[in-house]
Design an enzyme around this catalytic site. Structure first.
Site, mmCIF file in Angstrom:
data_model
loop_
_atom_site.group_PDB
_atom_site.id
_atom_site.type_symbol
_atom_site.label_atom_id
_atom_site.label_comp_id
_atom_site.label_asym_id
_atom_site.label_seq_id
_atom_site.Cartn_x
_atom_site.Cartn_y
_atom_site.Cartn_z
ATOM 1 N N CYS A 80 41.749 39.812 33.695
ATOM 2 C CA CYS A 80 42.069 38.392 33.765
ATOM 3 C C CYS A 80 42.143 37.825 32.341
ATOM 4 C CB CYS A 80 41.013 37.636 34.567
ATOM 5 S SG CYS A 80 41.112 37.887 36.354
ATOM 6 N N HIS A 175 48.093 45.276 38.326
ATOM 7 C CA HIS A 175 48.418 45.958 37.081
ATOM 8 C C HIS A 175 48.941 47.360 37.374
ATOM 9 C CE1 HIS A 175 44.610 47.977 37.916
ATOM 10 N NE2 HIS A 175 44.888 48.850 36.956
#
Length: 348
Positions: A80, A175
């Site tokens: 994050c 991701h």
């Protein structure tokens, strides 16, 4: 440093010296990177390569990865954007796409391992991205692929994404990764051997002929547009498996034209949403780009993406059993034509 075709690239370094790259839309203001204040020690990865004398396969031992971060709570996610009390791998309050050297790399010295964060939104998946957001990821893939292919210690570049705990994902943030192998992976060696045989016998490219046959036969095609076709392969190994091919032979992602990149983003999102519509929730999957090798047999390769899921029913997982794990001989519970028909109906 490359200049991405449709994005603004900003390079910086993390506190331990690892490279971090931001990719933003080309029309956004110039990004001023913030400092990574964590004061991390220089990484000391322990990587050893050994070759199996029986198969010729290269096996990588990366013992430092046994201590990598494992399923942290959302408020401690290292992918994050940095927030008060949670300094992360991305020392900024927000980002679009970020790529950095893996803190726990599978390859170091020869080769390289990178992490590609698709968005700063922890709760999204690639499926949730807009076409513009997905297109920016394609620019990052293309840029990194071109740069990694230029390295003398790299033989094969492999961008990929694992999604879902069933696949073995250890970080839930959306991701993927890029492995720049210092050798040719076993699967690529096998594919190239078949492609070489086909070239000698038929005088044409194996992958191009497979695509042409699928488009002519038609029953396993999921969706297509002007520049790409998505289909279930005739001899699919996995319960849900779809391959996405561009309509012309290319070596790598960086070779895609602007229109081909646009069309890929559109078709890929379409297929991913069909995956998620199959059982009414997020399907675990592996998305594996196949580029041509960096140096040898490049003319035999054909850029494409293979997307697969191990879920064989809404409440069942396909585990590799004795035949698959012991002999490499797959036995499937699903028929490719039936999977293709189901995925077509999901999107109708």
């Amino acid at each position: 440093m490359n200049t991405p075709r449709g994005a603004r690239r900003t390079d910086t370094t993390l506190s331990d010296g690892r490279q971090l790259i931001y990719y933003d839309p080309a029309d956004t203001p110039v990004r001023v990177p913030l400092e990574d204040t964590r004061g991390l020690p220089a990484p000391k990865p322990q990587v050893e390569l050994r070759t199996d004398p029986l198969t010729g396969d290269v096996i990588t031992y990366a013992t430092h990865r046994n201590t990598r971060t494992y399923l942290p709570p959302a408020d401690q996610c290292p992918l994050c954007a940095t927030k008060p009390g949670n300094p992360t791998e991305i020392p900024d309050h927000d980002y679009n796409v970020a790529v950095f050297e893996n803190r726990f790399p599978s390859f170091a010295g020869p080769g390289r391992a990178e992490v590609v964060c698709f968005t700063s939104d922890h709760n999204k998946s690639f499926t949730d991205l807009s076409q513009g957001e997905a297109r920016l990821v394609v620019e990052a893939w293309a840029d990194r692929s071109a740069e990694l292919r230029a390295r003398l210690d790299v033989e094969y570049v492999f961008p990929f994404e694992n999604r879902g705990r069933e696949i073995g994902v250890t970080l839930s943030h959306p991701h993927g990764q890029i492995y720049a192998y210092p050798f040719l992976p076993p699967r690529i060696n096998n594919l190239l051997a078949r492609a070489r045989e086909h070239q000698e016998v038929a005088g044409s490219n194996l992958f191009a002929d497979v695509l042409a046959a699928e488009r002519k036969e038609g029953t396993r095609i999921i969706a297509e547009n002007e520049n790409w076709t998505a289909f279930v392969p005739e001899a699919a190994r996995w319960p849900v498996e779809v391959h996405l091919y561009p309509h012309r032979q290319l070596a790598g992602i960086a070779d895609l034209s602007t229109t081909e990149r646009d069309d890929f983003a559109q078709l890929y999102l379409d297929v991913l949403r069909r995956f998620d519509g199959l059982y009414g929730d997020r399907l675990p999957y592996i998305a594996a780009w196949h580029e041509a090798p960096v140096r040898v047999d490049r003319e035999l390769g054909y850029l494409h993406l293979e997307l697969l899921s191990i879920r064989r029913a809404a409440d069942k997982i396909k585990y590799l059993a004795g035949s698959e794990s012991g002999m490499g001989a797959f036995i499937s519970d699903t028929r490719p034509e039936d999977v293709a028909e189901t995925l077509r109906k999901v999107g109708s």
